[in-house]
Design a protein around this motif. Structure first.
Motif, short mmCIF file in Angstrom:
data_model
loop_
_atom_site.label_atom_id
_atom_site.label_comp_id
_atom_site.label_asym_id
_atom_site.label_seq_id
_atom_site.Cartn_x
_atom_site.Cartn_y
_atom_site.Cartn_z
N ARG A 168 0.83 -1.21 0.00
CA ARG A 168 0.00 0.00 0.00
C ARG A 168 0.87 1.26 0.00
NH1 ARG A 168 -4.61 -1.77 4.51
NH2 ARG A 168 -5.78 -3.17 3.11
N ILE A 169 1.98 1.23 0.73
CA ILE A 169 2.91 2.38 0.72
C ILE A 169 3.47 2.58 -0.68
CG2 ILE A 169 5.11 3.22 1.58
CD1 ILE A 169 4.48 1.82 4.24
N ASP A 170 3.82 1.47 -1.34
CA ASP A 170 4.37 1.57 -2.70
C ASP A 170 3.35 2.15 -3.66
OD1 ASP A 170 6.23 1.24 -4.76
OD2 ASP A 170 5.48 -0.77 -5.24
N GLU A 171 2.11 1.73 -3.57
CA GLU A 171 1.06 2.26 -4.45
C GLU A 171 0.82 3.75 -4.18
OE1 GLU A 171 -2.31 -0.19 -3.77
OE2 GLU A 171 -1.53 -1.88 -4.96
N TYR A 172 0.86 4.13 -2.92
CA TYR A 172 0.66 5.54 -2.58
C TYR A 172 1.79 6.41 -3.14
CZ TYR A 172 1.07 9.75 0.27
OH TYR A 172 1.24 11.05 0.69
N LEU A 173 3.02 5.98 -2.95
CA LEU A 173 4.16 6.75 -3.46
C LEU A 173 4.16 6.79 -4.99
CD1 LEU A 173 6.99 5.54 -1.06
CD2 LEU A 173 5.80 7.73 -1.03
N GLU A 174 3.78 5.71 -5.61
CA GLU A 174 3.72 5.70 -7.08
C GLU A 174 2.68 6.68 -7.60
OE1 GLU A 174 3.23 2.45 -10.74
OE2 GLU A 174 2.89 1.87 -8.65
N LYS A 175 1.57 6.81 -6.91
CA LYS A 175 0.53 7.74 -7.33
C LYS A 175 0.95 9.18 -7.09
CE LYS A 175 -4.36 8.80 -6.57
NZ LYS A 175 -5.60 8.44 -5.80
N GLU A 176 1.61 9.44 -5.95
CA GLU A 176 1.98 10.80 -5.61
C GLU A 176 3.19 11.30 -6.40
OE1 GLU A 176 0.59 12.99 -3.53
OE2 GLU A 176 -1.10 11.62 -3.17
N LEU A 177 4.10 10.40 -6.74
CA LEU A 177 5.38 10.80 -7.36
C LEU A 177 5.50 10.31 -8.80
CD1 LEU A 177 7.69 9.90 -4.34
CD2 LEU A 177 6.65 12.11 -4.86
N GLU A 178 4.38 10.18 -9.48
CA GLU A 178 4.42 9.70 -10.86
C GLU A 178 5.16 10.68 -11.76
OE1 GLU A 178 1.32 8.23 -14.37
OE2 GLU A 178 0.57 8.89 -12.41
N ARG A 179 4.97 11.97 -11.57
CA ARG A 179 5.62 12.97 -12.41
C ARG A 179 7.13 13.05 -12.14
NH1 ARG A 179 2.81 18.57 -11.89
NH2 ARG A 179 4.47 19.00 -13.41
N ALA A 180 7.55 12.65 -10.94
CA ALA A 180 8.97 12.72 -10.58
C ALA A 180 9.76 11.52 -11.09
CB ALA A 180 9.12 12.82 -9.07
N GLY A 181 9.10 10.59 -11.76
CA GLY A 181 9.80 9.40 -12.25
C GLY A 181 10.05 8.41 -11.13
N TYR A 182 8.98 7.98 -10.48
CA TYR A 182 9.09 7.07 -9.35
C TYR A 182 9.65 5.72 -9.81
CZ TYR A 182 7.64 4.15 -5.41
OH TYR A 182 7.62 3.27 -4.37
N GLY A 183 10.73 5.28 -9.11
CA GLY A 183 11.38 4.03 -9.51
C GLY A 183 11.39 2.96 -8.45
#
Length: 278
Positions: free
Chosen positions: A15-30
């Motif tokens: 769930r933390i990974d999904e949240y960070l991916e949604k919030e930081l999509e524009r930053a190029g979340y890796g």
């Protein structure tokens, strides 16, 4: 009950990974990594553009830290941002890039081949791109593109091959993008290196070679001695020739002296004869 704790911890990390991916999509979340320390919980975030993750004055990082504490019940969370060294070798970043290009209306084949060329140029051993959904018409279909060498099953596939997934909403429907990359530093267990054969010499042949080498050295010494003797003989011959030339010169001088004496005697006899006649 221990198994239940592992399941709960894994679900929370997802769930933390999904949240960070949604919030930081524009930053190029890796991707991210959670490390539990005595001081609290360290959350390491990997991004292509760390500046966008931090935000102006650290505003974005503080908001993410507060969200992790209140929503996911992490004890004293600390967010650390790291830049991805080679974005082309991160499948999550490349999957989001493919989704962004499809969102702009580019053809899926062109997008897939362009992305694969970039990934292989970065040094990957192999890459596989799968795009599924309504890509050709009203019916759902799947297009798979591969390049290089990549494992599909077994332990090397789960251990070494990196995977990334992204979705994109288009007018016909939702498309799923699946990217699998085999990094360049992976060494597979079935890799075999063939070494050049080494030439080994048997012990019986070594003394013979040593004897031959000794004989060669002796022959060389004999040749050098002969050369020295020949040089000495040449010097002696030269000295003999010089002595002979000196002797010949002396004999010539003696002959000249004898000729002069005989000439003087004949002149004396001639003068005596003339006086007697007078």
């Amino acid at each position: 009950m221990i198994e239940k704790d592992f399941v709960v911890e894994g679900l929370r990390r997802t769930r933390i990974d999904e949240y960070l991916e949604k919030e930081l999509e524009r930053a190029g979340y890796g991707g991210m990594d959670v490390q539990v320390t005595p001081m609290g919980t360290m959350v390491v975030v990997y991004a292509e553009r760390p500046g966008m993750v931090i935000g102006r004055g650290g505003k974005t990082v503080r908001a993410i830290t507060q969200k992790l504490k209140t929503k996911f019940n992490l004890e004293n969370p600390q967010v650390e941002v790291k830049e991805v060294d080679v974005p082309e070798l991160n499948p999550r970043i490349m999957a989001h890039k493919i989704a962004a290009m499809l969102q702009r209306g580019m053809h899926f084949r062109r997008v897939a081949y362009t992305t694969m060329r970039r990934i292989m140029a970065a040094g990957a051993q192999g890459v596989e791109v799968t795009i599924s959904g309504k890509i050709r018409g009203a019916r759902s279909a799947t297009a798979k593109f591969t390049d290089g060498y990549i494992k599909k099953c077994g332990e090397p596939s789960t251990k070494h091959v990196k995977e990334g997934f992204a979705t994109v909403q288009l007018k016909p429907g939702v498309l799923g993008v699946y990217v699998r990359i085999m990094p360049p530093e992976v060494v597979l267990p079935d890799k075999v290196e063939i070494e050049a054969p080494k030439v080994t010499e048997t012990p019986s042949e070594e003394p013979a070679e040593q004897v031959e080498s000794v004989e060669e050295i002796e022959n060389l010494e004999e040749v050098e001695d002969l050369e020295e003797i020949e040089e000495i003989e040449d010097l002696e011959e030269i000295e003999d020739l010089e002595e002979i030339e000196e002797i010949e010169d002396l004999e010539e001088v003696e002959d000249l002296e004898e000729d002069l004496e005989s000439a003087e005697e004949t002149e004396k006899e001639d003068t005596d004869g003339e006086e007697s006649e007078k």
